[in-house]
Motif scaffolding. Structure first.
Motif, PDB file in Angstrom:
ATOM      1  N   ALA A 195       2.891 -28.958 -63.334  1.00 44.68           N
ATOM      2  CA  ALA A 195       2.352 -30.279 -62.997  1.00 44.68           C
ATOM      3  C   ALA A 195       3.296 -31.014 -62.056  1.00 44.68           C
ATOM      4  O   ALA A 195       2.877 -31.671 -61.111  1.00 44.68           O
ATOM      5  N   ASN A 254      -0.876 -32.984 -57.329  1.00 46.74           N
ATOM      6  CA  ASN A 254      -1.741 -33.923 -58.042  1.00 46.74           C
ATOM      7  C   ASN A 254      -0.910 -35.121 -58.521  1.00 46.74           C
ATOM      8  O   ASN A 254      -0.018 -34.986 -59.357  1.00 46.74           O
ATOM      9  N   ALA A 294      -0.935 -35.892 -62.399  1.00 49.00           N
ATOM     10  CA  ALA A 294      -0.166 -34.926 -63.188  1.00 49.00           C
ATOM     11  C   ALA A 294       1.323 -35.175 -63.000  1.00 49.00           C
ATOM     12  O   ALA A 294       2.092 -35.214 -63.966  1.00 49.00           O
ATOM     13  N   TYR A 295       1.719 -35.399 -61.753  1.00 50.50           N
ATOM     14  CA  TYR A 295       3.130 -35.637 -61.480  1.00 50.50           C
ATOM     15  C   TYR A 295       3.614 -36.886 -62.204  1.00 50.50           C
ATOM     16  O   TYR A 295       4.662 -36.889 -62.841  1.00 50.50           O
TER      17      TYR A 295
END
Ligand SMILES: Nc1ncnc2c1ncn2[C@@H]1O[C@H](COP(=O)(O)OP(=O)(O)OP(=O)(O)O)[C@@H](O)[C@H]1O
Ligand SMILES: [Mg+2]
Lengths: 253, 326
Positions: free
Chosen positions: B149, B154, B157-158
């Motif tokens: 992630a 994304n 997600a990060y």
């Protein structure tokens, strides 16, 4: 000289007005290129002219922003779900080999047929050995890439791509990171492939190779295709100033 | 065993050079002249050396320092003659002996230790290992998902993962244990002590391991991705077959560290009343005033468990080193 009179039909790669930007920088400008089955194309041009970018767009390692690229009848675009389908039929050989260092040479070659095509192990081994034979290093099959010389590694990389029996092979400066004495063995391998009728697009500065093998030579500069023609016309009779300058620089070495 | 680059030029063994031994002798002598050990256990062991001159402070000090320095240097020279493996064995043996002789000074009651050891192992060690192993499993799963992630493009997600790693690396583990055990019931979810402990430990080491996995995965040349993707491998296949196998040798040493510290951090779960090693050691020793006995025993058990993990780690490292050999 090899025969060049095979009937050329079946477009393997077709690029129409392709443009690509890296942020604000325009790396490719209105590229038009058609590669037919059995054709051997050599792309040359100064550093940073977009040669790598162009062939990386063909198997979608890079995305283009404008225009159309069609590879073996599949159109490449952002929403595509079948990139893998395209990549299966496009082999790519890199400047720095990029072999998988944790696998033996044999396994490097067996991996894709086994994991992508679902070929059973025994058969994958046969395919791998067949192509290792073809690049003339079957005796290195059980070594690891780090145990091979640069030229041998590049030949393994070629065999690895061939194992997927691609419709076209892309070479991105396959000899640029090799010592002079190893350049010959790799070029010989590529020439052999060309003789056998493999469709290929090769980025290279080896002009002798281009003369001997290419059906067409394409000269790129600043993201554009400046000139293209048969090796004969291209080297004897370049039309553009930029081509002449480039040729004079590269042939004087 | 992995070593630094080993030069093939033969050179004389360092410990057989007179100037080196002379230096070591001088240093050891100086140290023991500065620190008076006459009154300690060590001094007692060396009483025969001092002999009848025990009253003369200065003489006894010199005598002790001289004898220790001489013994140390003799040891050094003799060990230089045997092969590497045996050298390592001898030095380990000597250090363990020294360490144990330290405990001899504590005057521990061995019968008490022997009487309580079985329970300490069947209950305490089993719980500690269970809690650690479960956490290890969950933490690894968290780490690999977190790492991917964090490397993805994304944003959500990060953000989630970087918030998570920041939070769980930033809060003291003890607070996390308390917060989870007492905080979750506040929001309506009652949690038992053992799951709460496992949860806290997994989340905490998962956060550290996310960073380890992330850096390991990021250390792999992008050419490997390109080669793999251009052959038609999907993301998951590339990760599993190409990237992770190459990242593991980089990941394993720091992972070993994290596992070992997690094993010992599992002692913090004792604050929840879980009958693991530390809690039992404490509650068995306290009422009978044998605190020291139980503490030392528990400490030794932790050490043995960690040593087992170290062993596993070095086995795995050897395994990966073999495929790197030319
Ligand atoms: N990932 C990237 N981000 C930004 N700019 C890039 C990126 N990759 C390439 N470029 C730029 O695009 C241009 C074309 O690069 P490309 O690698 O295609 O050149 P090339 O013709 O292959 O050169 P060389 O002969 O040195 O390999 C260069 O100016 C380069 O700086
Ligand atoms: Mg390039």
């Amino acid at each position: 000289m090899n025969k060049r009179d095979a009937i050329l039909s079946d477009e393997v790669i077709e690029a129409k007005n392709v443009s690509k930007w890296y942020g604000a920088f325009r790396a490719l400008t209105d590229i038009n290129l058609t590669v037919r089955k059995g054709e051997r194309i050599v792309i040359c041009g100064p550093s940073g002219s977009g040669k790598s970018t162009l062939i990386r767009c063909v198997n979608r390692l890079e995305a283009h922003q404008d225009g159309e690229i069609t590879v073996t009848g599949i159109r490449l675009h952002n929403k595509m779900r079948n990139v893998a389908e395209v990549r299966k039929s496009v082999g790519m050989v890199f400047q720095h080999f990029n072999l998988f260092p944790h696998m033996t040479v044999l396994m490097n070659c067996m991996a894709a047929p086994m994991w992508i095509k679902g070929v059973p192990e025994g058969e994958a081994r046969k395919i791998a050995l067949k192509f290792l034979e073809r690049v003339r290093i079957p005796e290195q099959a059980n070594k690891y890439p780090a145990q091979l010389s640069g030229g041998q590694q590049q030949r393994v990389a070629i065999a690895r791509s061939l194992c997927m029996e691609p419709a076209v092979m892309l070479f991105d400066e396959p000899t640029s990171s090799l010592d002079p004495e190893m350049v010959a063995e790799v070029l010989e391998t590529v020439t052999g492939l060309a003789r056998d009728g493999m469709t290929m697009v090769c980025v290279t500065h080896e002009m002798g190779f281009a003369r001997a093998v290419a059906d067409r030579v394409i000269f790129m500069d600043r993201g554009e295709i400046v000139e293209e023609g048969t090796p004969h016309d291209f080297f004897r009779n370049p039309q553009h100033e930029r081509t002449k300058l480039f040729l004079s620089q590269i042939l004087s070495h | 065993m992995l070593m630094l680059y080993h030069d093939t030029v033969e050179s004389e063994v360092l410990v057989h050079k007179p100037w080196f031994i002379g230096c070591i002798f001088a240093i050891v002598l100086a140290v023991f002249l500065i620190f008076n050990v006459a009154g300690t256990t060590m001094g007692e062991l060396l009483r025969p050396v001092i002999g009848d001159h025990a009253q003369v402070k200065f003489y006894s000090r010199i005598a002790i320092a001289f004898v220790i320095a001489a013994m140390f240097c003799l040891n050094l020279v003799l060990i230089g003659f045997v092969p590497l493996k045996i050298q390592i064995g001898i030095v380990w043996f000597e250090l363990v002996l020294l360490f144990l002789s330290l405990f001899a000074a504590f005057d521990l009651s061995m019968p008490f230790i022997w009487a309580n050891l079985p329970f300490l192992i069947t209950q305490g060690v089993v719980t500690t290992v269970y809690v650690s192993a479960m956490s290890l499993l969950f933490a690894s799963a968290i780490a690999i998902i977190g790492a991917i992630a964090k490397l993805s493009s994304n944003g959500m997600a990060y953000a989630i993962v970087s918030f998570y790693t920041s939070c769980f690396r930033g809060l003291p583990l003890l607070m996390q244990v308390y917060l989870i055990y007492m905080g979750l019931p506040q929001v309506g979810y009652v949690i038992n002590a053992v799951p709460a402990g496992v949860l806290a430990l997994s989340l905490c080491s998962g956060a550290y391991m996310t960073e380890i996995f992330r850096s390991g995965i990021a250390s792999i040349d992008r050419g490997q991705w390109e080669a793999s993707r251009s052959l038609g491998f999907g993301f998951a296949l590339t990760m599993r077959r190409i990237i992770l196998p190459q990242a593991l040798p980089v990941i394993i040493p720091p992972m070993g560290n994290t596992f070992i510290s997690m094993l010992k951090d599992s002692s913090l779960v004792s604050v929840l009343g879980v009958w693991e090693l530390t809690y039992l050691a404490h509650s068995l020793g306290q009422p009978t005033f044998h605190t020291m006995e139980m503490l030392v025993t528990a400490a030794m058990i932790y050490w043995i468990l960690s040593a087992c993990l170290e062993l596993v780690q070095s086995r795995i490292e050897d395994h990966f080193a073999r495929s790197k050999k030319r």
